[in-house]
Structure formats: C-alpha cells, structure tokens
Design a protein around this motif. Structure first.
Motif, PDB file in Angstrom:
ATOM      1  N   VAL A   1     -11.785   0.449  -3.084  1.00 12.27           N
ATOM      2  CA  VAL A   1     -10.522  -0.234  -3.365  1.00 12.27           C
ATOM      3  C   VAL A   1      -9.989  -0.865  -2.076  1.00 12.27           C
ATOM      4  CG1 VAL A   1      -9.130   1.856  -2.995  1.00 12.27           C
ATOM      5  CG2 VAL A   1      -8.246  -0.002  -4.428  1.00 12.27           C
ATOM      6  N   THR A   2      -9.490  -2.113  -2.205  1.00 11.41           N
ATOM      7  CA  THR A   2      -8.946  -2.824  -1.034  1.00 11.41           C
ATOM      8  C   THR A   2      -7.434  -3.029  -1.121  1.00 11.41           C
ATOM      9  OG1 THR A   2      -9.418  -4.956  -2.081  1.00 11.41           O
ATOM     10  CG2 THR A   2     -11.111  -4.039  -0.605  1.00 11.41           C
ATOM     11  N   LEU A   3      -6.903  -2.980  -2.330  1.00  9.21           N
ATOM     12  CA  LEU A   3      -5.453  -3.096  -2.510  1.00  9.21           C
ATOM     13  C   LEU A   3      -5.006  -2.043  -3.505  1.00  9.21           C
ATOM     14  CD1 LEU A   3      -3.274  -6.257  -2.946  1.00  9.21           C
ATOM     15  CD2 LEU A   3      -3.057  -4.394  -4.581  1.00  9.21           C
TER      16      LEU A   3
ATOM     17  N   LYS B   1      -4.238  -3.224   1.863  1.00  9.67           N
ATOM     18  CA  LYS B   1      -2.833  -3.355   1.477  1.00  9.67           C
ATOM     19  C   LYS B   1      -2.422  -2.160   0.618  1.00  9.67           C
ATOM     20  CE  LYS B   1      -3.244  -8.417   1.337  1.00  9.67           C
ATOM     21  NZ  LYS B   1      -3.097  -9.651   0.512  1.00  9.67           N
ATOM     22  N   ILE B   2      -1.296  -1.548   0.968  1.00  6.53           N
ATOM     23  CA  ILE B   2      -0.735  -0.448   0.180  1.00  6.53           C
ATOM     24  C   ILE B   2       0.729  -0.768  -0.110  1.00  6.53           C
ATOM     25  CG2 ILE B   2      -0.150   2.003   0.114  1.00  6.53           C
ATOM     26  CD1 ILE B   2      -2.466   2.581   1.930  1.00  6.53           C
ATOM     27  N   PHE B   3       1.096  -0.667  -1.390  1.00  5.37           N
ATOM     28  CA  PHE B   3       2.472  -0.916  -1.809  1.00  5.37           C
ATOM     29  C   PHE B   3       3.024   0.358  -2.453  1.00  5.37           C
ATOM     30  CE2 PHE B   3       0.151  -4.913  -1.990  1.00  5.37           C
ATOM     31  CZ  PHE B   3       0.954  -5.740  -1.218  1.00  5.37           C
TER      32      PHE B   3
ATOM     33  N   TYR C   1       3.789  -1.236   2.636  1.00  4.00           N
ATOM     34  CA  TYR C   1       5.159  -1.310   2.127  1.00  4.00           C
ATOM     35  C   TYR C   1       5.642   0.096   1.772  1.00  4.00           C
ATOM     36  CZ  TYR C   1       5.760  -6.378   1.649  1.00  4.00           C
ATOM     37  OH  TYR C   1       5.932  -7.718   1.898  1.00  4.00           O
ATOM     38  N   LEU C   2       6.713   0.535   2.439  1.00  2.00           N
ATOM     39  CA  LEU C   2       7.321   1.835   2.152  1.00  2.00           C
ATOM     40  C   LEU C   2       8.813   1.689   1.852  1.00  2.00           C
ATOM     41  CD1 LEU C   2       5.583   3.938   4.955  1.00  2.00           C
ATOM     42  CD2 LEU C   2       5.292   4.279   2.492  1.00  2.00           C
ATOM     43  N   ASN C   3       9.228   0.502   1.492  1.00  2.88           N
ATOM     44  CA  ASN C   3      10.658   0.256   1.282  1.00  2.88           C
ATOM     45  C   ASN C   3      11.152   0.849  -0.034  1.00  2.88           C
ATOM     46  OD1 ASN C   3       8.851  -2.033   0.550  1.00  2.88           O
ATOM     47  ND2 ASN C   3      10.682  -2.789  -0.503  1.00  2.88           N
TER      48      ASN C   3
END
Length: 666
Positions: free
Chosen positions: A91-93, A117-119, A143-145
């Motif tokens: 997995v890449t995203l 990329k991790i969201f 992204y950890l928002n």
C-alpha cells in the motif's frame, strides 16, 4: 503607482491586474492574487491532498471490505475503524479519515514501508507512541489534523526522513520542543493551526533545514525570542496570525533572508521596532491587519524593496508604504489611493452642502442686518450662529478644493497632506464651527425656554449679558479646537488622521490622548447639549399646550399648536440626524465594535455639516416673523419703485419693524 519590474517606468495602481499588459513585460499582470504561487506549486508537486486520484484496478490483496481500493491506494473513510487495519504491505496511500482510532501504538505501520501518504484526520487520536511511525522512510505526507493530541514525544518523527508535509492542525497541543522534529530533514511544509501553543522553542528549525512554509495561526503564542527562527534559513512563508504576541524582539527575523510572505495579523502587538523588517529584503507580502502601529514610520517599510502586498488595519497606514503596489484596505470610506474623496457621491455632496451652507448663512446674515428686529439681542445671536455655521461651509469648500488638487495621485501626497499645516488648520476650523454652533444652539434654546416657560420672570439675559455669553461661547469653542495644538506629544497629530482632517476617532486606540479628548467632546459636551435641547423643547411644547387648553378658544389654538409642534419637531430632528450617528459610532467604538468605513464617510461629509446647512432655514427663513417682514419689504420695494422720491429713502434707511409701512399717496 507601481514599478514595471526592472524597467524605469511607473504606472498608476489602477493598471495593476486589469487584464492588459500595460508595462510591456507583463509585470503589471503578475501577483494578481496574493498567493506567491504556493498553491500552484503544491498542486503541481503533490496534487490535491484531500482529493486522492485513484486508478480503477486494485493491486492490494488484503484490506477491509468497507474500504475502497484502487491501485495501491486505500481509502477507509468513515468506516467505523477503531484501530489501524491490516492491509497488504505494498500500500502506498492509506486514508483513515473520520474513524474512531484513538491511539497509534508502536510500529503500527512497520509493514507498510512503501507508504507515501497517510491521512488520519477526524479520529480523535489522543496518544501516539514514540515509535508509531517507525520504518516509514518513504512517507511524504502525514495528516494528523482534527484529532485530540495534547503532546507529541520528541523523536516521534525521527524515521520520516522524506516527509515533506506535516499537518497537525486543530489539536490541543500545548508544548513542542526542538527535538520533536528530529529526523524531518526533508520537511517542506509544517502546519500547526489552531493548537494551544503558548511558546516556541529556540532554534525551532534546527532539525528541519529544508522547511519552507510554517503556519502557526490561531494558537496562544505569547513569547518569542531573537533565537526562535535563527535556523529557519530556507523559510519563505511564516504565518503567526491570531496569536497573543504582544512584543516582537527587534532581531527576530534576522536570519529569514529568503522570507517572502509574513503574516502577523490579529495579534495584540503593542510596538513594532523601527528596524523590525530590515532583514526581509525578499519579502513580497506583509500582513499587519488588526494591529495598531503607534510607532509607524516610512523607514519601517523602505528596506523591503520587493514588497508588493501589504495589509493594514487602517487605510491611513498605507501612506507610510507608498512604494507597495497593493495596500489594503483600499479606502477608509473617505479617501482612496487615487483620490482624497473616494467616490463621486462624496464629491458632489461636499460641494452641494458647502454651497448651501455658505449661501444660506450669508443670506440670513445679510437679511437680518437689513431688517430691523424688535429683539436685537436675539437677532445678534442668530447672526453669530450663522457665522459659526458658515465656517463649516468654508471647511467643506477647502476639502473639495484639495480633492481636486490631489485627484488621481492622492496616495503620493497623503502623508504630507495629513501632516501639513493646511490640514491641521482645516480640522481646527471644522472643530471650531461645530462646537461654537452646538453651544450657540444650546444657548438659543435655553433663552427660548425661559421666555416660554417663565414668561413673566426677569431672569432672561439683557443686551450686555448676551454679549458676554456670545463672546464666552466663542472663547470656549476656540479653546476646544486649539488645545490639541498645545500638547502634540500627548495628542499626536489630532487633526491628521484622515484625508478630511476631521478628528472623529472611533478606532485609533493607539492615540489614547486624542481618542479620550475626542470622546470627551463628542460624547460628553455635545451629547449633554443635545439632551438639553431635546428636554427644553419638550417642556416648551407641553407648556404651550397646557396654556392653550386653559383658554376658551381651543379650536382656534389647534392649528397654532400643530404648527408649533411641527416646528419644534424639525428643530430637534435636525439636531438628531446630525449628532445621533456620531453618538452611536462613539459608543460602539467603546465596545470595540467594528464600524463600516462608509458610515464614517457619511457622518463626516453629510450628517455633521447638515445642521449648519439647516439652521438658516429653521431659525430664520421659515419663521413667521421673517416671512411677514419679507413680504412687507417686497411690497414696499414695489411702492418705492413707483415713487422715485422714495427710492433714496428706501435704500438708505432700514425698515423699522415696530412701525406699519403705509403706501405713500400718489
């Protein structure tokens, strides 16, 4: 005006971004939106982080059924997950937005070494283990928002050597250290918007040598030191807006040689040093909105030769950065970059009201000088009132004249104009006219009040007392207008805060002396005078009505009462439309309510002078006394025209109002 790139040519500011290449090299069509090209750059390099472009075929062998797989990218949005799911290692995203993941344990992503990329937005993550991101050497975006993170342990990102984006917005993070960013050698963009940070560590960028963009908007940062940004040599965008910064160290931006965009807006800054921005040679955009700058001067912005956009709280600050192409706000409601009066409506009103005011008051002075009245002291008071009101017309004529003088190039001369002796004298003239008129109206009202309510008393002033009162009113008005000249270190440039030189302070909190004095006059003296006028006319009307009811001819008095009521109403109404807007603006300013700039322009140009324009009509031209004597004057003039022997007598002698005018025998 603004320069055409490197060409020795300057064009009017109106030519900027008008869709036409006026410069010839396209410089006037550049930077039309103040983005400095970053949005385009991010979109080109990384694509849209929130809209993941997926291929049609899935190359992952293992993933939860509630997730959407395309290629090697997996979206598990709002899938009810409580932990990081087990998926294929290629997995890449991985998008896990809007789930119920509350913690990230050690090495939770250890198998996914190809992740880029991790969201993890909107999960209410509270705890992140020190080794949660262990082994993610290829990760580029994280992204950890919109989580519940309160602390991040030092070294939590140490394996993320290729991370370029780190988003930590909307978390209750209270403290960070320099070691938190260990390992982020490639970090390009750091965003910590709307956290609870109160301070920043020294040498904050020491572990992030490639950091280009730092967004710290909406925290509670209070303290910064000269060493906070010492290692941020690559930084081009810095956003410190909406914090609690009260003071900036003088050399805090010393090492930010490449900085292009700086946002300091909405901070309670009390002072900016003269050389605060001298190191920012490459700065293109500076945002100082909602900041009072009592120490502002032209030297503060001159070193920033590349500055193309600047944002202030007050339009008048723009005159200190006249070399900047775009300055906001574009107007203070009165003036604009090009003109002293911002629009044609204001220009028309200035000339119309100036003409009506001057002509009306001069006409009344002339007619009352020609017509002999029984009550000469009252007539003298009216003429003195007309003189005071006429000064307002003179003030407006000069405003119109200087608007014509600076038409199309006002910003070039704005600072010189507002600091000039002419502007100060105009402001003095307007203040003198306003205050003398207010005091005279109050005196005339009280005089009439005594005559109506106490008709048989002897407390009304005589000729000598009236003269003393009138002279005293002019002295008081003169002192009120001239006091700001005596202590300029306390009042500052009292009359030079706007293009029309009128000291209506409603948001200049940096000039405590000026604002306090202005509030004392407009909200203290003038409001007391207005209330006195309203109260007096109310009592007078009640007294007249009571007297009428006691007489036998009630019906005959009905029409007279209506006429008196109408007259009193218009007198009070004219005062109300003049002063109530001023009172409202002043009171709202005390509660720090933001007042639209167009309202200010109408108050200064229309509402304040309208009383001076209406006074001749209300106190002379519409009175029954003046109407009767004007008719007698006209009829007598006709008779004298028929009798040449009476012409000389009619020209040389004034009309005695105590006698009846009889037509000479033919």
């Amino acid at each position: 005006y603004f320069p055409c790139g490197n060409l020795t040519q300057c064009l009017p500011r109106a030519f900027h971004c008008d869709g036409v290449d006026d410069c010839g090299n396209g410089a006037d069509e550049e930077n039309c939106g103040d983005t400095s090209g970053w949005a385009t750059l991010f979109g080109t390099v990384h694509g849209d982080a929130n809209n993941v472009a997926l291929t049609q075929e899935c190359f992952l062998n293992q993933y939860p059924q509630r997730c959407d797989c395309k290629g090697t990218e997996l979206e598990c949005i709002n899938a009810g997950l409580k932990s990081v799911p087990t998926v294929s290692s290629n997995v890449t995203l991985l998008s896990l937005k809007k789930n119920s993941i509350h913690s990230l344990s050690d090495k939770v992503f250890i198998k996914y070494t190809e992740l880029k990329k991790i969201f993890l937005q909107h999960n209410c993550i509270r705890h992140i283990s020190r080794k949660a991101f262990f082994g993610l050497h290829n990760l580029q975006i994280l992204y950890l928002n919109h989580n519940c993170i309160t602390t991040l342990r030092p070294g939590v990102f140490k394996d993320l050597h290729h991370l370029t984006w780190l988003i930590l917005d909307d978390n209750p993070i209270t403290r960070i250290s320099q070691r938190l960013f260990t390992g982020l050698n490639s970090l390009f963009f750091l965003s910590m918007v709307n956290n609870y940070l109160e301070a920043l560590p020294k040498h904050m960028c020491a572990q992030m040598p490639q950091l280009n963009w730092m967004d710290l908007e909406g925290n509670g940062i209070k303290y910064l030191t000269n060493s906070t940004f010492l290692s941020c040599n690559s930084l081009t965008v810095l956003d410190l807006s909406s914090n609690m910064i009260m003071e900036l160290p003088p050399h805090i931006f010393k090492d930010l040689k490449l900085l292009q965009k700086l946002n300091l807006s909405s901070n309670p800054l009390l002072y900016l040093h003269k050389n605060q921005f001298e190191s920012l040679k490459q700065l293109q955009s500076l945002d100082l909105e909602r900041i009072e700058i009592p120490s502002i001067n032209t030297q503060m912005f001159q070193p920033m030769k590349n500055l193309s956009h600047i944002y202030f709280k007050n339009f008048r600050y723009c005159s200190y950065a006249s070399h900047v192409r775009i300055c906001m706000p574009l107007t203070d409601g009165i003036s604009s970059f090009e003109d002293l009066l911002a629009n044609n409506i204001l220009r028309i009103f200035v000339w119309v009201i100036a003409f009506i005011t001057c002509f009306g008051n001069l006409f009344v002075i002339g007619m009352r000088s020609f017509i002999k009245a029984e009550n000469m002291t009252h007539a003298t008071s009216i003429k003195i009132l007309c003189c005071a009101d006429c000064l307002m017309g003179v003030y407006l004529f000069f405003v119109g004249f200087f608007d014509l003088k600076y038409r199309g190039q006002y910003q070039k001369y704005a600072l010189l104009w507002m600091e000039s002796l002419q502007c100060r004298l105009l402001g003095f003239l307007a203040m003198l006219s306003t205050e003398v008129s207010v005091l005279l109206l109050t005196y005339l009202t009280l005089e009439k009040f005594l005559a109506v309510v106490f008709p048989f008393s002897n407390i009304r002033p005589g000729k000598r007392q009236t003269s003393v009162i009138l002279i005293g009113i002019w002295i008081v008005g003169f002192l009120i207008a001239v006091i700001p000249f005596w202590k300029e270190d306390y009042f500052g440039n009292f009359y030079g805060k706007n293009g029309v030189c009128f000291p209506l302070y409603y948001d200049q909190t940096e000039d405590i002396g000026s604002k306090g004095y202005s509030l004392g006059i407009f909200l203290g003296v003038n409001s007391l005078a207005f209330l006195t006028i309203v109260f007096s006319y109310t009592i007078m009307f009640c007294s007249i009505q009571k007297t009428a009811l006691q007489t036998s001819e009630v019906r005959n008095n009905t029409g007279r009462e209506a006429a008196v009521a109408n007259r009193f109403f218009f007198i009070v109404f004219s005062d109300a439309i003049c002063w109530i807007p001023v009172f409202v603006i002043t009171i709202l300013s005390l509660f720090r309510v933001e007042i639209p700039e167009t309202i200010t322009s109408w108050v200064v140009i229309f509402f304040l002078p309208v009383n001076s324009a209406l006074n001749p009509i209300l106190y002379t031209l519409t009175t029954s006394f003046f109407k009767d004597k004007s008719k007698q004057l006209l009829s007598t003039s006709i008779v004298w025209a028929d009798d040449p022997s009476s012409l000389k007598l009619g020209v040389l002698n004034k009309i005695d109002l105590k006698e009846n005018i009889v037509k000479p025998a033919s």
